[in-house]
Design a protein around this motif. Structure first.
Motif, short mmCIF file in Angstrom:
data_model
loop_
_atom_site.label_atom_id
_atom_site.label_comp_id
_atom_site.label_asym_id
_atom_site.label_seq_id
_atom_site.Cartn_x
_atom_site.Cartn_y
_atom_site.Cartn_z
N LEU A 1 1.03 -0.93 0.24
CA LEU A 1 0.10 0.10 -0.01
C LEU A 1 1.02 1.18 0.03
CD1 LEU A 1 -2.62 -1.26 2.40
CD2 LEU A 1 -2.87 -0.51 0.09
N HIS A 2 1.82 1.08 0.83
CA HIS A 2 3.04 2.13 0.97
C HIS A 2 3.93 2.40 -0.54
CE1 HIS A 2 2.29 2.32 4.42
NE2 HIS A 2 2.53 4.19 4.74
N GLY A 3 3.60 1.46 -2.17
CA GLY A 3 4.03 0.90 -3.22
C GLY A 3 5.56 0.69 -2.98
N TYR A 4 5.88 -0.30 -2.10
CA TYR A 4 6.84 -0.49 -1.64
C TYR A 4 7.11 -2.51 -2.01
CZ TYR A 4 8.66 3.55 -0.86
OH TYR A 4 8.67 4.86 -0.45
N ARG A 5 8.19 -3.02 -1.72
CA ARG A 5 8.01 -4.44 -2.16
C ARG A 5 9.06 -4.96 -1.56
NH1 ARG A 5 5.15 -8.84 -3.82
NH2 ARG A 5 3.85 -7.46 -5.51
N SER A 6 9.44 -6.04 -1.02
CA SER A 6 10.69 -7.09 -1.01
C SER A 6 10.62 -8.29 -0.40
CB SER A 6 10.88 -6.48 0.54
OG SER A 6 11.88 -7.01 1.00
N ASP A 7 11.34 -9.02 -1.44
CA ASP A 7 11.68 -10.21 -1.16
C ASP A 7 12.18 -11.05 0.29
OD1 ASP A 7 10.71 -10.10 -4.46
OD2 ASP A 7 13.34 -10.34 -4.02
N LYS A 8 12.57 -10.09 1.02
CA LYS A 8 12.95 -10.30 2.12
C LYS A 8 11.94 -10.73 3.68
CE LYS A 8 18.00 -10.35 1.60
NZ LYS A 8 17.19 -10.44 0.48
N ARG A 9 11.61 -12.05 3.54
CA ARG A 9 10.04 -11.79 5.09
C ARG A 9 11.02 -11.11 6.17
NH1 ARG A 9 6.14 -15.80 5.55
NH2 ARG A 9 6.25 -16.97 3.34
N TYR A 10 11.76 -10.93 6.29
CA TYR A 10 11.99 -10.18 7.81
C TYR A 10 11.77 -8.63 7.47
CZ TYR A 10 16.91 -8.95 6.12
OH TYR A 10 17.46 -8.63 5.58
N LEU A 11 12.37 -8.02 6.10
CA LEU A 11 11.95 -6.73 6.02
C LEU A 11 10.91 -6.56 6.12
CD1 LEU A 11 13.86 -4.19 5.76
CD2 LEU A 11 14.10 -5.07 3.48
N VAL A 12 9.56 -6.81 5.77
CA VAL A 12 8.49 -7.02 5.09
C VAL A 12 7.70 -5.81 6.76
CG1 VAL A 12 6.33 -7.62 5.26
CG2 VAL A 12 8.55 -8.68 3.44
N PHE A 13 8.72 -7.70 7.73
CA PHE A 13 8.58 -7.06 9.29
C PHE A 13 9.05 -6.07 10.06
CE2 PHE A 13 7.51 -12.34 9.37
CZ PHE A 13 5.85 -12.00 8.74
N GLN A 14 9.75 -5.94 9.68
CA GLN A 14 10.84 -4.46 10.37
C GLN A 14 9.82 -3.12 9.95
OE1 GLN A 14 14.71 -5.06 9.05
NE2 GLN A 14 14.92 -6.75 10.68
N CYS A 15 9.41 -3.27 8.46
CA CYS A 15 8.95 -1.73 8.04
C CYS A 15 7.45 -1.61 8.56
CB CYS A 15 9.00 -2.09 6.38
SG CYS A 15 10.24 -1.60 5.54
N LEU A 16 7.15 -3.22 8.91
CA LEU A 16 5.93 -2.39 10.66
C LEU A 16 5.49 -1.35 10.57
CD1 LEU A 16 4.42 -6.39 10.54
CD2 LEU A 16 3.64 -4.19 9.54
N ILE A 17 7.18 -1.05 11.48
CA ILE A 17 6.79 0.63 12.05
C ILE A 17 6.65 1.95 11.32
CG2 ILE A 17 8.50 2.00 13.68
CD1 ILE A 17 10.16 0.02 14.56
N HIS A 18 6.81 1.39 9.87
CA HIS A 18 6.38 2.67 9.09
C HIS A 18 5.03 2.83 8.51
CE1 HIS A 18 10.26 3.92 10.56
NE2 HIS A 18 10.90 2.48 9.81
N THR A 19 5.36 1.43 8.04
CA THR A 19 3.85 0.91 7.17
C THR A 19 2.42 0.81 7.49
OG1 THR A 19 4.23 -1.04 7.11
CG2 THR A 19 5.46 -0.10 5.03
N ALA A 20 1.93 0.24 9.19
CA ALA A 20 1.32 -0.01 10.13
C ALA A 20 0.98 0.61 11.26
CB ALA A 20 0.68 -1.57 10.62
N GLY A 21 2.17 1.52 11.34
CA GLY A 21 2.34 2.55 12.84
C GLY A 21 2.74 1.47 14.16
#
Length: 143
Positions: free
Chosen positions: A68-88
């Protein structure tokens, strides 16, 4: 450092890829997550199955938030680490998802799964909270 700046830094480092959000993809991820989260609460299933379903539901929701923020990652752990920024989400919640990622990897790659009902309960609760947040974000998103 703001959320967008943090995500942009990850983009410039190559950790994230820029890709416009796709409503059908996001809706499909959320349907999958909702089904998995519901099934993960089924006491008839083994602990390993419930954990796997809950973990994969969390990943699908976290990926939707990133998309929804316009990004993609192939790394599962990074998807979770971004949650501070993408889901608050809080750092504590992100640490929970990181721990579940580590446990998932132990089960997936080394065959070790510790039946930790408390961890599963926390995973289910945090995933449900994240689901609610991202459903609202998706409902408010215009194409």
């Amino acid at each position: 450092m703001g959320s967008n700046e943090s995500l942009e830094n990850l983009l410039h480092s190559g950790a994230l890829k820029s890709e416009p959000p796709d409503r059908k993809e996001c809706e499909g991820l959320m349907r999958s997550a909702t089904d998995r989260l519901r099934d993960a609460s089924s006491p008839q299933l083994s602990f390993a199955s419930r954990f796997d379903l809950a973990y994969n539901a969390a990943h699908a929701i976290a990926l939707t938030a990133l998309r929804l923020h316009g990004y993609r990652s192939d790394k599962r752990y990074l998807v979770f680490q971004c949650l501070i920024h993408t889901a608050g989400l809080s750092k504590l919640q992100v640490r929970l998802f990181a721990l579940c990622h580590e446990r998932r990897n132990l089960a997936e790659y080394e065959g070790y799964m510790d039946d930790d009902e408390s961890l599963l309960a926390q995973l289910l609760s945090s995933t449900q909270e994240m689901l609610t947040r991202i459903e609202k974000a998706l409902a408010g998103w215009s194409t």
